[in-house]
Design an enzyme around this catalytic site. Sequence first.
Site, PDB file in Angstrom:
ATOM      1  N   ARG A 118      53.514  85.012  44.965  1.00  0.00           N
ATOM      2  CA  ARG A 118      52.993  84.985  43.584  1.00  0.00           C
ATOM      3  C   ARG A 118      54.006  85.450  42.553  1.00  0.00           C
ATOM      4  O   ARG A 118      53.647  85.951  41.485  1.00  0.00           O
ATOM      5  CB  ARG A 118      51.717  85.819  43.473  1.00  0.00           C
ATOM      6  CG  ARG A 118      50.594  85.299  44.328  1.00  0.00           C
ATOM      7  CD  ARG A 118      49.272  85.905  43.934  1.00  0.00           C
ATOM      8  NE  ARG A 118      48.245  85.499  44.873  1.00  0.00           N
ATOM      9  CZ  ARG A 118      47.986  86.127  46.005  1.00  0.00           C
ATOM     10  NH1 ARG A 118      48.648  87.210  46.319  1.00  0.00           N
ATOM     11  NH2 ARG A 118      47.052  85.678  46.812  1.00  0.00           N
ATOM     12  N   LYS A 155      68.431  78.350  21.330  1.00  0.00           N
ATOM     13  CA  LYS A 155      67.331  78.167  22.282  1.00  0.00           C
ATOM     14  C   LYS A 155      66.505  79.445  22.422  1.00  0.00           C
ATOM     15  O   LYS A 155      65.278  79.398  22.489  1.00  0.00           O
ATOM     16  CB  LYS A 155      67.867  77.715  23.651  1.00  0.00           C
ATOM     17  CG  LYS A 155      66.736  77.514  24.639  1.00  0.00           C
ATOM     18  CD  LYS A 155      66.999  76.539  25.729  1.00  0.00           C
ATOM     19  CE  LYS A 155      65.726  76.342  26.550  1.00  0.00           C
ATOM     20  NZ  LYS A 155      65.875  75.442  27.668  1.00  0.00           N
ATOM     21  N   GLU A 197      55.607  76.216  25.044  1.00  0.00           N
ATOM     22  CA  GLU A 197      55.576  74.909  24.388  1.00  0.00           C
ATOM     23  C   GLU A 197      54.162  74.530  23.961  1.00  0.00           C
ATOM     24  O   GLU A 197      53.670  73.442  24.275  1.00  0.00           O
ATOM     25  CB  GLU A 197      56.168  73.841  25.325  1.00  0.00           C
ATOM     26  CG  GLU A 197      56.745  72.665  24.571  1.00  0.00           C
ATOM     27  CD  GLU A 197      57.599  71.752  25.436  1.00  0.00           C
ATOM     28  OE1 GLU A 197      58.469  72.237  26.175  1.00  0.00           O
ATOM     29  OE2 GLU A 197      57.402  70.537  25.360  1.00  0.00           O
ATOM     30  N   ASN A 239      63.646  68.868  22.371  1.00  0.00           N
ATOM     31  CA  ASN A 239      63.677  67.620  23.143  1.00  0.00           C
ATOM     32  C   ASN A 239      64.153  66.402  22.365  1.00  0.00           C
ATOM     33  O   ASN A 239      63.791  65.271  22.690  1.00  0.00           O
ATOM     34  CB  ASN A 239      62.286  67.347  23.738  1.00  0.00           C
ATOM     35  CG  ASN A 239      61.969  68.330  24.841  1.00  0.00           C
ATOM     36  OD1 ASN A 239      62.863  68.898  25.455  1.00  0.00           O
ATOM     37  ND2 ASN A 239      60.691  68.556  25.080  1.00  0.00           N
ATOM     38  N   HIS A 294      64.506  60.190  28.834  1.00  0.00           N
ATOM     39  CA  HIS A 294      63.740  60.244  30.097  1.00  0.00           C
ATOM     40  C   HIS A 294      63.381  58.850  30.575  1.00  0.00           C
ATOM     41  O   HIS A 294      63.371  58.574  31.770  1.00  0.00           O
ATOM     42  CB  HIS A 294      62.456  61.058  29.915  1.00  0.00           C
ATOM     43  CG  HIS A 294      62.690  62.540  29.917  1.00  0.00           C
ATOM     44  ND1 HIS A 294      61.839  63.429  29.311  1.00  0.00           N
ATOM     45  CD2 HIS A 294      63.679  63.285  30.446  1.00  0.00           C
ATOM     46  CE1 HIS A 294      62.300  64.663  29.465  1.00  0.00           C
ATOM     47  NE2 HIS A 294      63.427  64.595  30.152  1.00  0.00           N
ATOM     48  N   GLU A 296      73.556  67.860  25.688  1.00  0.00           N
ATOM     49  CA  GLU A 296      72.630  68.896  25.206  1.00  0.00           C
ATOM     50  C   GLU A 296      73.257  69.673  24.046  1.00  0.00           C
ATOM     51  O   GLU A 296      72.562  70.085  23.118  1.00  0.00           O
ATOM     52  CB  GLU A 296      72.232  69.850  26.344  1.00  0.00           C
ATOM     53  CG  GLU A 296      71.430  69.199  27.475  1.00  0.00           C
ATOM     54  CD  GLU A 296      69.975  68.837  27.104  1.00  0.00           C
ATOM     55  OE1 GLU A 296      69.530  69.145  25.984  1.00  0.00           O
ATOM     56  OE2 GLU A 296      69.295  68.221  27.944  1.00  0.00           O
ATOM     57  N   LYS A 322      61.810  77.499  32.270  1.00  0.00           N
ATOM     58  CA  LYS A 322      61.163  76.301  32.819  1.00  0.00           C
ATOM     59  C   LYS A 322      61.695  76.108  34.232  1.00  0.00           C
ATOM     60  O   LYS A 322      62.905  75.980  34.433  1.00  0.00           O
ATOM     61  CB  LYS A 322      61.484  75.068  31.974  1.00  0.00           C
ATOM     62  CG  LYS A 322      60.591  74.926  30.758  1.00  0.00           C
ATOM     63  CD  LYS A 322      60.777  73.570  30.093  1.00  0.00           C
ATOM     64  CE  LYS A 322      59.859  73.418  28.905  1.00  0.00           C
ATOM     65  NZ  LYS A 322      60.109  72.173  28.151  1.00  0.00           N
ATOM     66  N   ARG A 352      58.840  74.578  20.534  1.00  0.00           N
ATOM     67  CA  ARG A 352      59.741  74.396  21.674  1.00  0.00           C
ATOM     68  C   ARG A 352      60.004  72.913  21.951  1.00  0.00           C
ATOM     69  O   ARG A 352      61.065  72.537  22.420  1.00  0.00           O
ATOM     70  CB  ARG A 352      59.189  75.091  22.927  1.00  0.00           C
ATOM     71  CG  ARG A 352      60.154  74.999  24.093  1.00  0.00           C
ATOM     72  CD  ARG A 352      59.880  75.996  25.187  1.00  0.00           C
ATOM     73  NE  ARG A 352      60.869  75.836  26.242  1.00  0.00           N
ATOM     74  CZ  ARG A 352      61.099  76.696  27.208  1.00  0.00           C
ATOM     75  NH1 ARG A 352      60.409  77.811  27.278  1.00  0.00           N
ATOM     76  NH2 ARG A 352      62.031  76.456  28.115  1.00  0.00           N
ATOM     77  N   HIS A 401      71.409  63.525  33.369  1.00  0.00           N
ATOM     78  CA  HIS A 401      70.396  63.789  32.350  1.00  0.00           C
ATOM     79  C   HIS A 401      70.994  63.735  30.943  1.00  0.00           C
ATOM     80  O   HIS A 401      70.441  63.098  30.033  1.00  0.00           O
ATOM     81  CB  HIS A 401      69.774  65.170  32.622  1.00  0.00           C
ATOM     82  CG  HIS A 401      68.826  65.626  31.570  1.00  0.00           C
ATOM     83  ND1 HIS A 401      67.620  65.009  31.352  1.00  0.00           N
ATOM     84  CD2 HIS A 401      68.912  66.629  30.651  1.00  0.00           C
ATOM     85  CE1 HIS A 401      66.989  65.627  30.350  1.00  0.00           C
ATOM     86  NE2 HIS A 401      67.761  66.605  29.909  1.00  0.00           N
ATOM     87  N   HIS A 404      65.095  63.095  24.092  1.00  0.00           N
ATOM     88  CA  HIS A 404      64.559  63.127  25.449  1.00  0.00           C
ATOM     89  C   HIS A 404      63.507  62.052  25.730  1.00  0.00           C
ATOM     90  O   HIS A 404      63.334  61.665  26.882  1.00  0.00           O
ATOM     91  CB  HIS A 404      63.995  64.516  25.761  1.00  0.00           C
ATOM     92  CG  HIS A 404      65.071  65.543  26.022  1.00  0.00           C
ATOM     93  ND1 HIS A 404      66.015  65.901  25.080  1.00  0.00           N
ATOM     94  CD2 HIS A 404      65.359  66.281  27.120  1.00  0.00           C
ATOM     95  CE1 HIS A 404      66.822  66.821  25.588  1.00  0.00           C
ATOM     96  NE2 HIS A 404      66.451  67.057  26.822  1.00  0.00           N
TER      97      HIS A 404
END
Length: 376
Positions: A121, A227, A237, A246, A253, A185, A143, A242, A266, A249
């Site tokens: 956990r 950031k 987010e 992106n 993506h 980025e 993330k 947040r 990426h 993106h």
Amino acid sequence: MQVIPVNLQERSYEIEISPGALDRAGVALASLGDVSRVVLVSDDVVDNLYGVRVAESIVDRGLDLDVIVVEHGEESKSIEVAYSLWEQLLELGADRKSVIAALGGGVVGDLAGFVAATYARGLRYFQIPTTLLAQVDSSVGGKTAIDLPKCKNIVGAFHQPSGVLADTTTLQDLSAKDYVSGLGEVVKYGVSLDSELFDMLERNVDAITSRDAQTLEKIVAKCCSIKSEIVAADERETSGRRALLNYGHTFGHSLEAALGYGAIPHGHGVLVGSILAARLAQRLGASGDARFSAIDDAWLDRQLALYRNLGLPTSLHDLGRDYGDAPETTPQRLVELMASDKKTEFGKLNFILPVALGECVYAKDVAADDALAVLR
Ligand code: GLY
């Protein structure tokens, strides 16, 4: 050395950026306090380059150390590899005082972070990012994720690291492809969130292409501080702040998905995606959306000039030249993929679009026809 705080109440931590930081891994991990053992997770390529050095630094501080090496590449962000890591942690007797340290790029960071978030956990984890993309983006903000075959990053958790240690000398060892991907980025932050950074990138093209250590330290620090501020304001987010990280993106993506994950890096998807997003903003502005009235030819030319001067891809044609022509990237297919993206709300197309240099908005409900038009 630059130290950037990430202010998240009891989950606050620091990002330390300096040339030679790898040798400080032991000091940084020991300073977390109450550490029973460190489990260092890396990939075969990164382990060959820096594994011994980091391990020595950890053992020198009197910490118990175990090392787990996974295969490099996106395939390692899988449930099978996560399962194997859970089992190894069990065999090693990892407990609540154990710390998982991720040494590598985005794949290792996301995987080790996900395993840390889920084992018992939640264990503490520490990021030692060695790629530009990981140093400026994925190692910061908590993330963590693994992929499913049909969807990248779809299984994961928010789990903040206890610290981040970025050694900018590792950027000298990156392949040209990985360096360009990280720059994707970096320019994203400049175009969409910080015009000062954009100006700095324009002024330092030679230093960036020659990977000048001091320039890179400043750039990594600047990106991390942008950031960090955003993550502190919208950790999970939920407010939309947040999501502004992106830019590029949504298109990016869809390109990654169309070509098959791992087929293009990426950052390459983000780069081409950010030019497409700028063209979309220009189109919406020209058709009367006042938010985008500043996004004209001159604005786009400035963005394109920076990308070209840095040797970055700006179009599907550039990706085709470097990675082979891809019939899967038809406009229709890309729009279908965007409509099924996990961040899409109720099937509408969402984009982060520029409104000025260093400023962007979350544009929800963009018509598919507009996206199709800029892809054609
Ligand atoms: N890479 C975007 C984020 O961390 O939110």
